[in-house]
Design a protein around this motif. Structure first.
Motif, short mmCIF file in Angstrom:
data_model
loop_
_atom_site.label_atom_id
_atom_site.label_comp_id
_atom_site.label_asym_id
_atom_site.label_seq_id
_atom_site.Cartn_x
_atom_site.Cartn_y
_atom_site.Cartn_z
N ALA A 19 0.85 -1.19 0.00
CA ALA A 19 0.00 0.00 0.00
C ALA A 19 0.90 1.25 0.00
O ALA A 19 2.04 1.21 0.46
N ARG A 20 0.38 2.34 -0.51
CA ARG A 20 1.15 3.58 -0.63
C ARG A 20 1.71 4.05 0.71
O ARG A 20 2.88 4.40 0.82
N THR A 21 0.89 4.03 1.73
CA THR A 21 1.36 4.49 3.05
C THR A 21 2.44 3.57 3.60
O THR A 21 3.38 4.03 4.24
N SER A 22 2.31 2.28 3.35
CA SER A 22 3.35 1.33 3.79
C SER A 22 4.66 1.59 3.06
O SER A 22 5.74 1.52 3.65
N ARG A 23 4.57 1.86 1.75
CA ARG A 23 5.77 2.18 0.98
C ARG A 23 6.44 3.45 1.50
O ARG A 23 7.66 3.51 1.63
N GLN A 24 5.62 4.46 1.80
CA GLN A 24 6.18 5.72 2.31
C GLN A 24 6.83 5.51 3.67
O GLN A 24 7.92 6.05 3.92
N LEU A 25 6.21 4.75 4.52
CA LEU A 25 6.77 4.48 5.84
C LEU A 25 8.10 3.72 5.71
O LEU A 25 9.09 4.04 6.38
N ALA A 26 8.12 2.72 4.85
CA ALA A 26 9.35 1.95 4.64
C ALA A 26 10.45 2.85 4.07
O ALA A 26 11.61 2.75 4.49
N ALA A 27 10.10 3.73 3.14
CA ALA A 27 11.09 4.64 2.55
C ALA A 27 11.63 5.59 3.62
O ALA A 27 12.84 5.87 3.65
N ARG A 28 10.77 6.08 4.51
CA ARG A 28 11.22 6.95 5.59
C ARG A 28 12.20 6.24 6.51
O ARG A 28 13.23 6.79 6.90
N ARG A 29 11.86 5.00 6.87
CA ARG A 29 12.75 4.23 7.75
C ARG A 29 14.09 3.95 7.09
O ARG A 29 15.14 4.07 7.71
N LEU A 30 14.05 3.59 5.80
CA LEU A 30 15.30 3.33 5.08
C LEU A 30 16.14 4.59 4.95
O LEU A 30 17.37 4.56 5.09
N ALA A 31 15.48 5.72 4.70
CA ALA A 31 16.20 6.99 4.59
C ALA A 31 16.87 7.34 5.91
O ALA A 31 18.01 7.82 5.94
#
Length: 170
Positions: A19-31
Motif C-alpha cells: 500500500a502507498r502508506t506502507s511504501r512511504q513508511l518503509a522509505a522513511r525508515r530506510l532513509a
C-alpha cells in the motif's frame, strides 16, 4: 528478522504490492537508516534522494540536484529527469534546469531540452547563474545542433532508401 535482497527487481516487485502508506513508511525508515550511516558511498546521495521522494516528505533541493547530475553521469536519464523535475518543482535554480535539460537530451527529447535552455526562467542569484549558464548552455546548444544534423541525415537516408525501394517495385 532482516532480509537482504540480491536483485533490485525483487524489491521493486515487493514495493509494487505494498500500500502507498506502507511504501512511504518503509522509505522513511530506510532513509533514516541511510542517514545514520554517514552516507559513505558515492551512490548514497542518489539513494537518499530516491528514498526521500518515495517517502513523500521534504527533500533537500541540493541533494536532488546532485542526485540528478549523478544519474545523468551514470547514463540513467530517466532517473535524472525524475530528480531534476522534483528539484525544479521545489524551487531549485539553474543547476536543476541544466540537469533536466541534460536528461531530456539523453532521452532524445530535443525540443524540451531546447525550450529549457533558451528560457531557463528566473532564479535567486541571476548574475551567478548567468555566468555559469553561458558556457553550459553553449555546449548544450552545440550538442543539440549536432544531434539535429544526425537526425536530419538519418531522415534523408531513410527517404532515399524509400525512394529506391519504391523505384524497384514500380
Amino acid at each position: 528478522t532482516d532480509v537482504r535482497l540480491t536483485e533490485r527487481l525483487h524489491a521493486d516487485c515487493i514495493r509494487a504490492t505494498m500500500a502507498r502508506t506502507s511504501r512511504q513508511l518503509a522509505a522513511r525508515r530506510l532513509a533514516s537508516e541511510l542517514a545514520s550511516t554517514g552516507m559513505r558511498r558515492a551512490s548514497d546521495t542518489r539513494l537518499a534522494a530516491e528514498l526521500a521522494l518515495d517517502a513523500g516528505g521534504d527533500v533537500d533541493v541540493d541533494a536532488l540536484v546532485g542526485a540528478a547530475e549523478q544519474a545523468n553521469s551514470l547514463q540513467d536519464p530517466v532517473t535524472g529527469e525524475r530528480f531534476a523535475r522534483a528539484a525544479v518543482a521545489a524551487g531549485a535554480g539553474l543547476e536543476a534546469g541544466l540537469a533536466l535539460a541534460e536528461s531530456l537530451m539523453a532521452q532524445g527529447e530535443l525540443a524540451g531540452a531546447e525550450a529549457l535552455l533558451t528560457d531557463p526562467g528566473s532564479s535567486a542569484d541571476a548574475s551567478r547563474d548567468a555566468r555559469v549558464a553561458l558556457g553550459v548552455c553553449q555546449r548544450f546548444m552545440e550538442e543539440l545542433a549536432v544531434l539535429r544534423q544526425h537526425e536530419d541525415a538519418d531522415i534523408r537516408r531513410r527517404l532515399a532508401l524509400a525512394d529506391a525501394l519504391h523505384e524497384d517495385f514500380t
